[in-house]
Motif scaffolding. Structure first.
Motif, PDB file in Angstrom:
ATOM      1  N   GLU A 159       0.821  -1.229   0.000  1.00 10.44           N
ATOM      2  CA  GLU A 159       0.000   0.000   0.000  1.00 10.44           C
ATOM      3  C   GLU A 159       0.843   1.262   0.000  1.00 10.44           C
ATOM      4  OE1 GLU A 159      -2.582  -0.096   3.432  1.00 10.44           O
ATOM      5  OE2 GLU A 159      -3.576  -1.926   2.751  1.00 10.44           O
ATOM      6  N   ARG A 160       2.182   1.116   0.039  1.00  9.50           N
ATOM      7  CA  ARG A 160       3.110   2.249   0.162  1.00  9.50           C
ATOM      8  C   ARG A 160       2.790   3.090   1.405  1.00  9.50           C
ATOM      9  NH1 ARG A 160       6.365   3.753  -3.715  1.00  9.50           N
ATOM     10  NH2 ARG A 160       6.146   5.959  -3.257  1.00  9.50           N
ATOM     11  N   ARG A 161       2.358   2.421   2.490  1.00  7.25           N
ATOM     12  CA  ARG A 161       2.065   3.180   3.714  1.00  7.25           C
ATOM     13  C   ARG A 161       3.294   3.233   4.618  1.00  7.25           C
ATOM     14  NH1 ARG A 161      -2.851   1.780   7.652  1.00  7.25           N
ATOM     15  NH2 ARG A 161      -1.129   1.287   9.044  1.00  7.25           N
ATOM     16  N   HIS A 162       4.023   2.118   4.728  1.00  2.17           N
ATOM     17  CA  HIS A 162       5.238   2.086   5.559  1.00  2.17           C
ATOM     18  C   HIS A 162       6.293   1.213   4.893  1.00  2.17           C
ATOM     19  CE1 HIS A 162       2.818   3.709   8.864  1.00  2.17           C
ATOM     20  NE2 HIS A 162       1.920   2.807   8.545  1.00  2.17           N
ATOM     21  N   ASN A 163       7.566   1.628   5.055  1.00  7.43           N
ATOM     22  CA  ASN A 163       8.665   0.773   4.591  1.00  7.43           C
ATOM     23  C   ASN A 163       9.731   0.580   5.679  1.00  7.43           C
ATOM     24  OD1 ASN A 163       9.800   3.271   4.535  1.00  7.43           O
ATOM     25  ND2 ASN A 163      10.122   3.356   2.320  1.00  7.43           N
ATOM     26  N   THR A 164       9.372   0.973   6.901  1.00  6.63           N
ATOM     27  CA  THR A 164      10.204   0.687   8.072  1.00  6.63           C
ATOM     28  C   THR A 164       9.285   0.092   9.126  1.00  6.63           C
ATOM     29  OG1 THR A 164      11.682   2.540   7.571  1.00  6.63           O
ATOM     30  CG2 THR A 164      11.748   1.694   9.815  1.00  6.63           C
ATOM     31  N   PHE A 165       9.736  -0.972   9.767  1.00  7.01           N
ATOM     32  CA  PHE A 165       8.908  -1.657  10.752  1.00  7.01           C
ATOM     33  C   PHE A 165       9.670  -1.811  12.060  1.00  7.01           C
ATOM     34  CE2 PHE A 165       7.462  -2.838   6.543  1.00  7.01           C
ATOM     35  CZ  PHE A 165       6.114  -2.502   6.636  1.00  7.01           C
ATOM     36  N   LYS A 166       8.985  -1.444  13.154  1.00  8.09           N
ATOM     37  CA  LYS A 166       9.593  -1.575  14.478  1.00  8.09           C
ATOM     38  C   LYS A 166       8.931  -2.766  15.172  1.00  8.09           C
ATOM     39  CE  LYS A 166       9.043   1.393  18.586  1.00  8.09           C
ATOM     40  NZ  LYS A 166       9.407   2.692  19.176  1.00  8.09           N
ATOM     41  N   LEU A 167       9.736  -3.623  15.760  1.00  9.81           N
ATOM     42  CA  LEU A 167       9.221  -4.795  16.456  1.00  9.81           C
ATOM     43  C   LEU A 167       9.393  -4.604  17.950  1.00  9.81           C
ATOM     44  CD1 LEU A 167      10.709  -7.637  14.218  1.00  9.81           C
ATOM     45  CD2 LEU A 167       8.797  -6.121  13.803  1.00  9.81           C
ATOM     46  N   LYS A 168       8.309  -4.848  18.678  1.00  9.71           N
ATOM     47  CA  LYS A 168       8.350  -4.690  20.130  1.00  9.71           C
ATOM     48  C   LYS A 168       8.732  -6.042  20.734  1.00  9.71           C
ATOM     49  CE  LYS A 168       6.989  -1.257  21.681  1.00  9.71           C
ATOM     50  NZ  LYS A 168       7.559   0.117  21.853  1.00  9.71           N
ATOM     51  N   ILE A 169       9.893  -6.083  21.368  1.00  7.44           N
ATOM     52  CA  ILE A 169      10.351  -7.346  21.945  1.00  7.44           C
ATOM     53  C   ILE A 169      10.688  -7.160  23.420  1.00  7.44           C
ATOM     54  CG2 ILE A 169      11.110  -8.308  19.730  1.00  7.44           C
ATOM     55  CD1 ILE A 169      13.986  -7.526  20.494  1.00  7.44           C
ATOM     56  N   GLY A 170      11.179  -8.221  24.060  1.00  6.36           N
ATOM     57  CA  GLY A 170      11.540  -8.123  25.476  1.00  6.36           C
ATOM     58  C   GLY A 170      10.573  -8.869  26.380  1.00  6.36           C
ATOM     59  N   ARG A 171       9.544  -9.436  25.786  1.00  6.35           N
ATOM     60  CA  ARG A 171       8.524 -10.165  26.534  1.00  6.35           C
ATOM     61  C   ARG A 171       8.908 -11.622  26.704  1.00  6.35           C
ATOM     62  NH1 ARG A 171       3.094  -8.322  26.614  1.00  6.35           N
ATOM     63  NH2 ARG A 171       1.802 -10.142  27.043  1.00  6.35           N
ATOM     64  N   ARG A 172       9.459 -12.179  25.618  1.00  4.70           N
ATOM     65  CA  ARG A 172       9.825 -13.599  25.632  1.00  4.70           C
ATOM     66  C   ARG A 172      11.325 -13.728  25.899  1.00  4.70           C
ATOM     67  NH1 ARG A 172       6.654 -14.808  20.007  1.00  4.70           N
ATOM     68  NH2 ARG A 172       7.565 -12.803  19.505  1.00  4.70           N
ATOM     69  N   SER A 173      11.854 -14.956  25.789  1.00  2.61           N
ATOM     70  CA  SER A 173      13.292 -15.129  25.984  1.00  2.61           C
ATOM     71  C   SER A 173      14.036 -14.410  24.848  1.00  2.61           C
ATOM     72  CB  SER A 173      13.644 -16.620  25.965  1.00  2.61           C
ATOM     73  OG  SER A 173      13.452 -17.124  24.660  1.00  2.61           O
ATOM     74  N   VAL A 174      15.294 -14.080  25.092  1.00  4.79           N
ATOM     75  CA  VAL A 174      16.089 -13.396  24.068  1.00  4.79           C
ATOM     76  C   VAL A 174      16.135 -14.261  22.803  1.00  4.79           C
ATOM     77  CG1 VAL A 174      18.396 -12.522  23.490  1.00  4.79           C
ATOM     78  CG2 VAL A 174      17.474 -12.175  25.793  1.00  4.79           C
ATOM     79  N   ARG A 175      16.340 -15.553  22.991  1.00  7.45           N
ATOM     80  CA  ARG A 175      16.422 -16.478  21.851  1.00  7.45           C
ATOM     81  C   ARG A 175      15.141 -16.445  21.013  1.00  7.45           C
ATOM     82  NH1 ARG A 175      19.680 -20.765  20.780  1.00  7.45           N
ATOM     83  NH2 ARG A 175      20.833 -20.372  22.695  1.00  7.45           N
ATOM     84  N   ASP A 176      13.974 -16.525  21.687  1.00 11.87           N
ATOM     85  CA  ASP A 176      12.696 -16.509  20.958  1.00 11.87           C
ATOM     86  C   ASP A 176      12.476 -15.173  20.258  1.00 11.87           C
ATOM     87  OD1 ASP A 176      12.264 -19.057  21.791  1.00 11.87           O
ATOM     88  OD2 ASP A 176      10.721 -18.571  23.280  1.00 11.87           O
ATOM     89  N   ASP A 177      12.815 -14.097  20.962  1.00 10.17           N
ATOM     90  CA  ASP A 177      12.658 -12.773  20.342  1.00 10.17           C
ATOM     91  C   ASP A 177      13.540 -12.636  19.106  1.00 10.17           C
ATOM     92  OD1 ASP A 177      10.696 -11.523  21.846  1.00 10.17           O
ATOM     93  OD2 ASP A 177      12.089 -10.640  23.285  1.00 10.17           O
ATOM     94  N   VAL A 178      14.784 -13.067  19.209  1.00  6.84           N
ATOM     95  CA  VAL A 178      15.701 -12.939  18.069  1.00  6.84           C
ATOM     96  C   VAL A 178      15.201 -13.794  16.899  1.00  6.84           C
ATOM     97  CG1 VAL A 178      18.048 -13.438  17.241  1.00  6.84           C
ATOM     98  CG2 VAL A 178      17.721 -12.283  19.447  1.00  6.84           C
TER      99      VAL A 178
END
Ligand code: MUC
Ligand code: MG
Length: 374
Positions: A159-178
């Motif tokens: 849709e040409r609305r966004h071309n940068t995405f931020k992911l909210k992490i820190g909830r799960r284990s570091v391994r799962d988040d990565v």
């Protein structure tokens, strides 16, 4: 031109979100805005907004507390004051109340909106003028599900609305988040930038291991990995990695920016009008970062249209805004309380052109969504 402040009203407004929004410290199923209406003796009304995330889980002001502070302390202090002298009005608020930056930010916005309407100029013009009228805006993927997040990103890219995405992490284990972040980056490849926000959830050792893996996966920016008070940890991480480290919770006002600059605590500063106590506080914070050679980023507290457009007027006046913005709050809401919602296209937010904020409240929607509706 004279006008005094005749009344200030603070309304709690509960709005549905388009989907659940999962962050390290809370899952948002809806959003509460505090909308401020500041009326003046010349018949002009200014509007402002104070909004936070997840009650008290993000910051130390809650929507209910902001309303109480305004009703009990700040509104009485403004009654009868000169509505055309914003610096004097804010000095008065700083005298009667320490802290309470979110509440003060909403009032400062309302004063600026009223003054812009009075003079017939956009808020950015009052600040000295906009150097841009569009702002790049990223989108936060936070459904909690990797496949859903990839589908969402693909749709928004198309849709040409966004071309940068931020992911909210820190909830799960570091391994799962990565693993989650890497899968999304692999799917999107060079078509999108991917950044992460840990919202202070990691200790320094977790952060060192996590950032090493995120850097290898091609992630572009690491936001507030460690607790905000632990600035020297942030400095060590910023020195250790090539991928830039951004301070968010660790930087509220110019004093924080100065300290971070002194210790090399951040490569990027996330600016937000709410945490700086208003647009002028945000601009002072930006000036310190700029003088120190630190890149700037326009942050959000996931405000609705009023708070988002207030921030946009401020960000549009900054000479340097190297990392763009995340002013997507209105897009996370199913509905809003303004007559015309902000315009997003071609990966950008477009600044409205009317006087003041360039927004009008929709009285029917406000009546429908206010918490104290009859
Ligand atoms: C934050 O910490 O940056 C901004 C975008 C988002 O999804 O949450 C916020 C708050
Ligand atoms: Mg953040």
């Amino acid at each position: 031109m004279t006008a005094t402040i005749t009344s200030v009203e603070a309304l709690l407004v509960d709005l549905p979100t388009i989907r659940a929004h999962q962050l390290a410290m809370a899952t948002m199923q809806q959003q509460t805005l505090v909308i401020v209406r500041l009326r003046c003796s010349d018949g002009i009304e200014g509007i402002g907004e104070a909004t936070t995330i997840g009650g008290l889980s993000y910051g130390d002001e809650s929507p209910e507390g902001i309303k109480l502070t305004i009703d009990t302390y700040l509104a009485p202090a403004l009654a009868g004051e000169d509505a055309t002298n914003i610096h004097a009005a804010m000095a008065r608020l700083n005298k009667v109340a320490r802290g309470n930056r979110f509440a003060k930010s909403a009032l400062e916005t309302a004063l600026l909106d009223a003054q812009g309407k009075r003079l017939g100029v956009p808020l950015a013009t009052l600040l000295g003028g906009a150097v841009r009228t569009t702002l790049p805006v990223l989108w936060t993927l936070a459904s909690g599900d990797t496949v859903k997040d990839i589908d969402e990103a693909e749709r928004l890219l198309a849709e040409r609305r966004h071309n940068t995405f931020k992911l909210k992490i820190g909830r799960r284990s570091v391994r799962d988040d990565v693993a989650h972040v890497s899968a999304i980056k692999r799917a999107l490849g060079d078509r999108a930038r991917v950044t992460v926000d840990i919202n202070q959830a990691w200790n320094e050792a977790d952060a060192a291991g996590g950032i090493a893996m995120l850097e290898a996966a091609g992630i572009d920016l690491i936001e507030q990995p460690t607790p905000r008070e632990q600035r020297t940890a942030l400095a060590r991480l910023a020195a250790r990695f090539v991928v830039p480290v951004m301070a968010d919770e660790a930087v509220c006002g110019p004093e924080d920016a100065m300290e971070l600059a002194r210790i090399g605590g951040a490569d990027v500063l996330a600016l937000k009008i709410a945490k700086s106590g208003g647009i002028f506080g945000m601009l002072r914070t930006a000036a310190v970062g700029d003088a120190a050679g630190i890149a700037l980023y326009g942050g959000t507290m996931l405000e609705g249209s009023v708070g988002t457009i207030a921030a946009a007027h401020g960000f549009c006046t900054l000479q340097q805004l190297a990392w763009g913005t995340e002013l997507f709050g209105p897009l996370l809401l199913k509905d809003d309380v303004v007559a015309q919602r902000p315009e997003y296209r071609d990966f950008s937010l477009h600044l409205p052109e009317g006087p003041g904020l360039g927004l009008a409240l929709d009285e029917d929607k406000l009546a429908h969504y206010r918490r104290d509706r009859a």
